[in-house]
Write an enzyme that holds these catalytic residues in place. Structure first.
Site, PDB file in Angstrom:
ATOM      1  CE  LYS A   1      -4.034  -1.971   2.412  1.00  0.00           C
ATOM      2  NZ  LYS A   1      -4.817  -1.945   3.675  1.00  0.00           N
TER       3      LYS A   1
ATOM      4  CB  ALA B   1      -2.308   0.436   8.708  1.00  0.00           C
ATOM      5  CG  ASP B   2      -3.650  -5.353   5.333  1.00  0.00           C
ATOM      6  OD1 ASP B   2      -4.590  -4.900   4.657  1.00  0.00           O
ATOM      7  OD2 ASP B   2      -3.503  -6.579   5.556  1.00  0.00           O
ATOM      8  CB  THR B   3      -6.604  -4.702  10.163  1.00  0.00           C
ATOM      9  OG1 THR B   3      -6.072  -3.460  10.659  1.00  0.00           O
ATOM     10  CG2 THR B   3      -7.140  -5.520  11.334  1.00  0.00           C
TER      11      THR B   3
ATOM     12  CB  ALA C   1       1.341  -4.881   9.197  1.00  0.00           C
TER      13      ALA C   1
END
Length: 201
Positions: free
Chosen positions: A55, A73-75, A110
């Site tokens: 991203k 960010a990534d969830t 993250a």
């Protein structure tokens, strides 16, 4: 030299979390990447790190603004090694709820920064969450709410599903979508001063 902050996310929740600590991005840009990874050996927490960096990279390629920091960010929600994907249809949401009902699961978020020198820095936060056992009536009511749509694990802890949570061990803000302690440390570490300030009108 004033650093500009670019938030690489379409999530209003991440924007709201940043504003909660007085951080107002100069630009918000959706990375619009393909989040699929074909390698079955990749663990959920590894996938979160990879996608967050993708991203940040994608938004840099779009913007290429000098003296900027890109925050992505990534969830990911997982039961063991099984990722509970973002539901786009009611059937997917029902399967997600059935998998989480009465069980412990892990939420991995993250955070990835691309600093003003082109260096990528990542942090991973793991939070353990336990849901109560959901009745058919509770599931049905929740499905009608549509809150599950396009949410990691099919739920938002700050919404209706907050009443499903028996226990949480770790970072609440990370489950919402952005671990504020780790994010503020990362930003401070690259020279972006995180301190509460009013939003400019």
């Amino acid at each position: 030299m004033t650093l500009k902050l670019i938030l690489a996310s379409k999530s209003p929740r991440r924007k709201d979390l940043l504003e909660q600590i007085g951080v107002f991005p100069d630009l918000i840009e959706d990375s619009n990447i393909n989040e699929s990874i074909d390698d079955p050996k990749i663990l959920p927490k590894q996938k979160a790190i990879i996608i967050a960096k993708r991203k940040a990279e994608a938004v840099y390629e779009k913007s290429k603004i000098e003296n900027s920091i890109i925050l992505a960010a990534d969830t990911i929600v997982a039961v063991g090694r099984r990722i509970v994907e973002k539901p786009n249809h009611e059937d997917d949401a029902v399967r997600a709820l059935q998998l989480l009902s009465g069980r412990n699961h892990r939420v991995y978020t993250a955070v990835c920064l691309r600093d003003q020198h082109g260096k990528y820095i990542s942090r991973l936060v793991e939070t353990r969450v336990k849901f109560k056992r959901l009745s058919d009536e509770e599931m049905g009511s929740y499905i009608l709410s549509k809150e599950w749509y396009d949410k990691a694990g099919g739920y938002a802890i700050q919404g209706i599903a907050g009443s499903f949570v028996i226990k949480i061990i770790g970072s609440y803000s990370s489950v919402v979508g952005l671990p504020l302690y780790q994010t503020s440390n990362l930003l401070n570490g690259v020279g972006y001063d995180v301190k509460y300030r009013r939003k400019e009108k």
